[in-house]
Design a protein around this motif. Structure first.
Motif, PDB file in Angstrom:
ATOM      1  N   LYS A  42      20.963   3.528   6.998  1.00  0.00           N
ATOM      2  CA  LYS A  42      20.396   4.722   7.599  1.00  0.00           C
ATOM      3  C   LYS A  42      19.081   5.124   6.932  1.00  0.00           C
ATOM      4  CE  LYS A  42      23.649   5.765  10.627  1.00  0.00           C
ATOM      5  NZ  LYS A  42      23.366   5.727  12.070  1.00  0.00           N
ATOM      6  N   THR A 123      26.600   5.438  14.710  1.00  0.00           N
ATOM      7  CA  THR A 123      26.337   6.874  14.604  1.00  0.00           C
ATOM      8  C   THR A 123      27.512   7.633  13.987  1.00  0.00           C
ATOM      9  OG1 THR A 123      27.076   7.108  16.912  1.00  0.00           O
ATOM     10  CG2 THR A 123      24.694   6.965  16.518  1.00  0.00           C
ATOM     11  N   THR A 125      29.714   9.584  11.334  1.00  0.00           N
ATOM     12  CA  THR A 125      29.290  10.517  10.288  1.00  0.00           C
ATOM     13  C   THR A 125      30.189  10.471   9.050  1.00  0.00           C
ATOM     14  OG1 THR A 125      30.553  12.269  11.403  1.00  0.00           O
ATOM     15  CG2 THR A 125      28.200  12.098  11.913  1.00  0.00           C
ATOM     16  N   SER A 126      31.479  10.192   9.227  1.00  0.00           N
ATOM     17  CA  SER A 126      32.367  10.141   8.068  1.00  0.00           C
ATOM     18  C   SER A 126      32.256   8.778   7.383  1.00  0.00           C
ATOM     19  CB  SER A 126      33.821  10.384   8.487  1.00  0.00           C
ATOM     20  OG  SER A 126      34.367   9.242   9.128  1.00  0.00           O
ATOM     21  N   ARG A 130      32.104   5.027   9.081  1.00  0.00           N
ATOM     22  CA  ARG A 130      30.891   4.242   8.828  1.00  0.00           C
ATOM     23  C   ARG A 130      31.263   2.875   8.259  1.00  0.00           C
ATOM     24  NH1 ARG A 130      25.924   6.866   7.940  1.00  0.00           N
ATOM     25  NH2 ARG A 130      25.623   5.836   5.931  1.00  0.00           N
ATOM     26  N   THR A 188      30.895   4.893  18.634  1.00  0.00           N
ATOM     27  CA  THR A 188      29.862   5.132  17.616  1.00  0.00           C
ATOM     28  C   THR A 188      29.336   3.830  17.041  1.00  0.00           C
ATOM     29  OG1 THR A 188      31.447   5.295  15.782  1.00  0.00           O
ATOM     30  CG2 THR A 188      30.928   7.326  16.982  1.00  0.00           C
TER      31      THR A 188
END
Length: 304
Positions: A42, A123, A125-126, A130, A188
């Motif tokens: 990221k 995408t 978030t946790s 990920r 995601t």
């Protein structure tokens, strides 16, 4: 302090540093990879490295799977550990060595780390999701030494502990009857892409033709990254073509073992007794991503 005493202390310090300098670990890229500003895909990309590009490890242990490295031109950044070969011999050369997957084979081609602007983590978030997306988005092929020979389709289908039998560091090469092939969903892992060519292909594997539509399958998945990579090699891995080619045939699938914890409550092995009450798969373990497949000769598992 006298000049001679100061010189002696400086010399002693330099000598004490020499072993550490001499044993700095070197590495080479074993895959196309991006050098990032931090230990995550990221973060900003500083440079793109090609196979056999050299680097030196600043710290010998990874952070979130990334190593902090220095390039020959002095540039600093973070490289994903799966895509570099680290010299552990102390000779300062990692050319020709095994990959971090310890396959003992030269790495073969694969998709890029970033695909359609989507990084390996997608995408999510946790941290948990990920990490799962990074496994789903693996872009290397398992070598022969990476394959768990005990992970046959029947062994994966068999009742037992899903938490201890298999490892996500290993691949599998299984012969199976394809019960169904269909489009995946918006996830995601693919950065929420809603166009079908950029979603996974969901393939259901069973142990015999009679089990199609009757017994819960093992799931194998083709990712958009591998689909597009294979298109560049003149192979059509689109979902409609895979369905027309593979459905109701015997096929050998090769790829990485991965446990999708999201489906533990829908699998026989982790939710025993749930058959008919929500279970639709045999196990949370998958072949994901598929990196190769071949139709079995004479459409039979014998000799495949």
């Amino acid at each position: 302090m006298s000049v001679s005493s100061a010189h002696h202390q400086i010399l002693t310090l330099l000598l004490s540093l020499t072993p550490a300098i001499g044993h700095a670990q070197t590495a080479v890229a074993n895959h196309n990879l991006a050098l990032h500003t931090g230990p995550s895909s990221k973060t900003t990309v500083l440079a793109n490295l090609a196979p056999q590009d050299e680097m030196t490890l600043i710290v010998g242990t990874p952070t979130h799977g990334y190593y902090e490295v220095r390039l020959p031109n002095g540039g600093l950044g973070w490289a994903y550990g799966k895509y570099i070969s680290i010299d552990t011999s102390g000779t300062g050369s990692s050319r020709g060595g095994p990959s971090s997957g310890a396959s003992g084979q030269p790495p073969e081609g694969g998709p890029p780390e970033t695909y359609r602007g989507c990084d390996l983590e997608g995408t999510a978030t946790s941290e948990k999701f990920r990490a799962l997306n990074v496994l789903k988005n693996r872009i290397t092929q398992p070598g022969s030494a990476d394959i768990d020979r005990g992970a046959t389709l029947n062994a994966i289908l068999a009742p037992g502990s899903d938490s201890t039998r298999w490892s996500e560091t290993k691949g599998a090469s299984v012969v199976a009857y394809v019960a169904e092939v269909k489009h995946g969903a918006v996830e995601t892992v693919n950065c929420g892409d809603s166009l079908q060519p950029y979603e996974d292909t969901h393939i259901e594997l069973v142990g015999q033709a009679a089990d199609a539509g009757v017994k819960n399958p093992v799931i194998a998945e083709v990712t958009p990254r591998w689909r597009d990579y294979m298109k560049g090699k003149s192979h059509d891995w689109s979902t409609p073509t895979l369905r027309a080619t593979l459905r109701h045939h015997w096929v050998r699938f090769t790829g990485w073992l991965m446990k999708d914890f999201q489906h533990a409550g829908q699998a026989d092995n982790t939710n025993p007794g749930g058959v008919g009450a929500g279970n639709w798969r045999a196990t949370a373990w998958e072949i994901h991503p598929i990196t190769d497949f071949k139709l079995c000769p004479n459409d039979s598992p014998a000799g495949c």
